[in-house]
Motif scaffolding. Structure first.
Motif, short mmCIF file in Angstrom:
data_model
loop_
_atom_site.label_atom_id
_atom_site.label_comp_id
_atom_site.label_asym_id
_atom_site.label_seq_id
_atom_site.Cartn_x
_atom_site.Cartn_y
_atom_site.Cartn_z
N VAL A 260 0.87 -1.18 0.00
CA VAL A 260 0.00 0.00 0.00
C VAL A 260 0.91 1.22 0.00
CG1 VAL A 260 -1.75 1.28 1.29
CG2 VAL A 260 -1.84 -1.22 1.21
N GLN A 261 0.65 2.15 -0.89
CA GLN A 261 1.51 3.30 -1.06
C GLN A 261 0.69 4.58 -1.17
OE1 GLN A 261 3.60 2.43 -4.68
NE2 GLN A 261 1.80 2.70 -5.97
N LEU A 293 -6.45 -4.75 4.80
CA LEU A 293 -5.32 -3.87 5.08
C LEU A 293 -4.62 -4.34 6.35
CD1 LEU A 293 -3.82 -1.23 4.29
CD2 LEU A 293 -5.36 -0.04 5.86
N SER A 294 -3.30 -4.50 6.28
CA SER A 294 -2.54 -5.08 7.39
C SER A 294 -1.30 -4.25 7.68
CB SER A 294 -2.10 -6.52 7.06
OG SER A 294 -3.20 -7.33 6.75
N LEU A 300 3.00 -1.79 5.46
CA LEU A 300 1.57 -1.64 5.24
C LEU A 300 1.22 -2.35 3.94
CD1 LEU A 300 -0.88 -0.21 6.58
CD2 LEU A 300 -0.52 1.67 4.99
N THR A 301 0.48 -3.44 4.05
CA THR A 301 0.20 -4.28 2.89
C THR A 301 -1.23 -4.79 2.94
OG1 THR A 301 0.92 -6.29 4.04
CG2 THR A 301 2.60 -5.09 2.78
N LEU A 302 -1.64 -5.47 1.89
CA LEU A 302 -2.85 -6.29 1.92
C LEU A 302 -2.44 -7.72 2.21
CD1 LEU A 302 -5.09 -5.19 -1.08
CD2 LEU A 302 -5.24 -4.50 1.30
N TYR A 342 2.53 3.25 10.97
CA TYR A 342 2.22 2.89 9.58
C TYR A 342 2.37 4.09 8.66
CZ TYR A 342 -2.39 5.14 9.61
OH TYR A 342 -3.41 6.06 9.66
N VAL A 343 2.08 5.29 9.19
CA VAL A 343 2.20 6.50 8.38
C VAL A 343 3.67 6.86 8.15
CG1 VAL A 343 1.50 8.92 8.16
CG2 VAL A 343 0.02 7.30 9.32
#
Length: 381
Positions: A260-261, A293-294, A300-302, A342-343
């Motif tokens: 996730v980007q 979302l994980s 931070l990924t799916l 995560y941010v």
């Protein structure tokens, strides 16, 4: 791999207590759906054509409150053998909610377990990584314990040097159609004879969610918001899932492990999300309903949605009022000290809020409010 473009429900629809709200219905929060299984399939290796087999059980072996004795573990050891769909020792079923695999020949409290040196049927343990199994978009089996090497468990099998993938092959259909089965990957009825086209493999723009309405991997019914965007909108930053296709290097399937980007906000499905107020999970429109979302391992990924996984639970800060500056900010549910980690990994200011995309005729937001779960707006489904 073969997929069907048409899905239909396997089981009668359960009736739950409904909470009526304007323009939408929500299931009763206390309702729990019975477990659903994909059942009666072989686990067959692609290149050798051999199947996973449970070794004969020794006399006197039984499951205990703790792990099985050494002798019984050895008797329930997994090996490869010549495929024979008539042999119960080769037939399996998959629990969608717990992500566990059971042998149809062994006690229901035994699960396929990825031990350090071999595979065995061992006493089922709640949320044990060694007993979490998944099937990817190419129907291949892998263990959650082998996150970085999906074929590591194959190398453990006795006297076996070929580490080609293992996939499911159904013996008999439970749908009334010999060409159709309940897929362990999608949780839907899939039918043979429909090849996935090149464009579908590349996962081009998705126009609709294609929600099945029947989520076998979730114990409780959902309470979904309408479509959302997530990001820092004052700077035109939105969270998006990276494009992928099935042969993506380093990914065990198309969206399992997809990054996730932050990208410029656009009207594309990779930037569209929905939030479930029951499970606290976030789903991406492009990836579909089986990926969440994980935040795990600093990334931070799916990932495939896991039962009760704290790494996949999120909430939106409520604050003390509508003017509270942090109201609506996305936060990780599990660790209060890591709200914004995560941010930091996304490399921009710690401001991720939501925007509801669905509007009523007056231009106001409508659907469930991700903050408090209350219905807002005058829209109708």
């Amino acid at each position: 791999m073969t997929l069907s473009s048409a899905y239909r429900s396997l089981y009668p629809i359960c009736v739950y207590l409904l909470i009526m709200t304007p323009g939408n219905n929500a299931y009763g929060m206390d309702a729990v759906k019975p477990p659903v299984y994909a059942s009666n399939f072989l686990l067959k290796q692609k290149d050798t054509g051999q199947c996973l087999v449970v070794m004969d059980e020794q006399e006197g072996c039984s499951s205990e409150a703790s792990r099985l004795t050494d002798d019984c573990v050895n008797s329930n050891r997994i090996t490869f053998g010549v495929c024979d769909k008539k042999q119960p020792e080769q037939r399996w079923k998959f629990d969608f909610q717990k992500k566990q695999i059971h042998s149809l020949e062994r006690s229901a409290d035994l699960c396929l377990t990825r031990l350090s040196k071999h595979l065995a049927m061992d006493v089922c343990q709640p949320a044990s990584l060694q007993q979490l199994w998944f099937f990817n978009q190419q129907d291949h089996l892998y263990s959650r314990a082998d996150y970085f090497d999906p074929l590591a468990f194959v190398a453990l099998l006795q006297s076996h040097t070929d580490t080609s993938p293992v996939s499911f092959h159904f013996n008999d259909s439970e749908t009334g159609d010999d060409q159709c089965y309940l897929s362990p990957f999608t949780g839907r009825v899939e039918c043979a004879g429909f090849e996935v086209g090149e464009e579908a493999v590349k996962q081009q723009e998705v126009q609709s969610w294609h929600w099945s309405g029947h989520w076998p991997w979730q114990a409780k019914p959902t309470k979904l918001t309408e479509e959302l965007r997530l990001g820092d909108f004052s700077n035109n930053h939105c969270l998006a899932v990276t494009q992928c296709h099935m042969d993506s290097v380093g990914q065990y399937d198309c969206f399992g492990g997809a990054k996730v980007q932050v990208t410029a906000c656009q009207s594309i499905s990779h930037q569209v999300w929905r939030y479930d107020l029951v499970s606290k999970k976030l789903f991406n429109k492009q990836a579909g309903e089986q990926f969440c979302l994980s935040w795990s391992g600093g990334k931070l990924t799916l990932q495939h949605c896991l039962p009760g996984a704290g790494s996949q639970q999120w909430y939106f800060a409520q604050g003390r009022g509508s003017k509270y500056p942090e109201r609506g900010q996305l936060r990780w549910f599990t660790n209060l000290d890591e709200h914004y980690d995560y941010v930091k990994a996304l490399d921009f200011d710690p401001i991720v809020k939501f925007e509801i995309l669905k509007k009523d005729i007056q231009g106001n937001d409508c659907g469930y409010d991700p903050i408090n779960g209350l219905w807002k707006g005058l829209c109708a489904n």
